[in-house]
Design a protein around this motif. Sequence first.
Motif, PDB file in Angstrom:
ATOM      1  N   CYS A 167      -6.946  -1.203   0.689  1.00  0.00           N
ATOM      2  CA  CYS A 167      -5.957  -1.664   1.644  1.00  0.00           C
ATOM      3  C   CYS A 167      -6.675  -2.144   2.903  1.00  0.00           C
ATOM      4  O   CYS A 167      -7.528  -1.443   3.432  1.00  0.00           O
ATOM      5  CB  CYS A 167      -5.008  -0.518   1.974  1.00  0.00           C
ATOM      6  SG  CYS A 167      -3.913  -0.872   3.353  1.00  0.00           S
ATOM      7  N   CYS A 207      -5.449   0.623   5.893  1.00  0.00           N
ATOM      8  CA  CYS A 207      -5.857   2.037   5.921  1.00  0.00           C
ATOM      9  C   CYS A 207      -7.086   2.303   5.047  1.00  0.00           C
ATOM     10  O   CYS A 207      -7.558   3.439   4.968  1.00  0.00           O
ATOM     11  CB  CYS A 207      -4.701   2.935   5.495  1.00  0.00           C
ATOM     12  SG  CYS A 207      -4.308   2.857   3.736  1.00  0.00           S
ATOM     13  N   CYS A 212       0.853  -1.191   0.000  1.00  0.00           N
ATOM     14  CA  CYS A 212       0.000   0.000   0.000  1.00  0.00           C
ATOM     15  C   CYS A 212       0.895   1.250   0.000  1.00  0.00           C
ATOM     16  O   CYS A 212       1.776   1.379   0.844  1.00  0.00           O
ATOM     17  CB  CYS A 212      -0.892  -0.009   1.232  1.00  0.00           C
ATOM     18  SG  CYS A 212      -1.773   1.551   1.461  1.00  0.00           S
ATOM     19  N   HIS A 269       0.191   4.127   0.819  1.00  0.00           N
ATOM     20  CA  HIS A 269      -0.154   5.065   1.890  1.00  0.00           C
ATOM     21  C   HIS A 269       0.379   4.621   3.243  1.00  0.00           C
ATOM     22  O   HIS A 269       0.868   5.421   4.021  1.00  0.00           O
ATOM     23  CB  HIS A 269      -1.668   5.238   1.971  1.00  0.00           C
ATOM     24  CG  HIS A 269      -2.270   5.632   0.656  1.00  0.00           C
ATOM     25  ND1 HIS A 269      -2.148   6.896   0.133  1.00  0.00           N
ATOM     26  CD2 HIS A 269      -2.951   4.910  -0.268  1.00  0.00           C
ATOM     27  CE1 HIS A 269      -2.745   6.940  -1.049  1.00  0.00           C
ATOM     28  NE2 HIS A 269      -3.240   5.756  -1.322  1.00  0.00           N
ATOM     29  N   CYS A 270       0.279   3.308   3.514  1.00  0.00           N
ATOM     30  CA  CYS A 270       0.687   2.866   4.855  1.00  0.00           C
ATOM     31  C   CYS A 270       1.698   1.731   4.821  1.00  0.00           C
ATOM     32  O   CYS A 270       2.214   1.319   5.856  1.00  0.00           O
ATOM     33  CB  CYS A 270      -0.540   2.442   5.665  1.00  0.00           C
ATOM     34  SG  CYS A 270      -1.243   0.882   5.117  1.00  0.00           S
TER      35      CYS A 270
END
Length: 182
Positions: A31, A34, A13, A15-16
């Motif tokens: 995801c 998140c 992911c 983002h995280c």
Amino acid sequence: MAAKTKAPIDFACPHCGATVSVEHAGDMRNCPSCKQKLTRVTQLDQLLARWWEPRRWRADLVKPNVPYLIERLWTANGQGERLYTGVAPKYTNYDIFRNMVTRLMIRGIDEGWAELTFPSEPLAEDPQYVLTIVDSERFAEGVEKLFPEVDWDEPVSVAVAEAVSAESGAGKKQKKAKSKKR
Ligand SMILES: [Zn+2]
């Protein structure tokens, strides 16, 4: 034996950093950690990096990335030149035009008006991706915004529509034996 081919592909992911398992590359997933969307462009980006990793010493290959691949897809078979000739922007040469439209296409994949079909084995030697414009009006609108100096009268819009239909002809619908300028 060949049971391994159906194994899901793990992405990270963006983002995280959590692992997101996708059954078939190109499927949209959120995801698990998140809840953000793992976009097709993100998947493509990670697949190309993974494809390149074992081949990075090969002098016969160019390191692929998302813009490189998308540009190759939409300009194939002279479609890039055709679109450029049709739009005929006054202040933009073909190199810059290609860059701008490539960025537009990448946005289109995330926005859904362009469809990127992933190969069933993205890490094979010569994976075949297919790019299809599914909403040619939104594509034309996007091109229009890029080149406000162009007089968007009928012939230009027709040129864009033709470039787009030639494009989908090179993709999925090629079985229809549309022998238009290929
Ligand atoms: Zn995440």
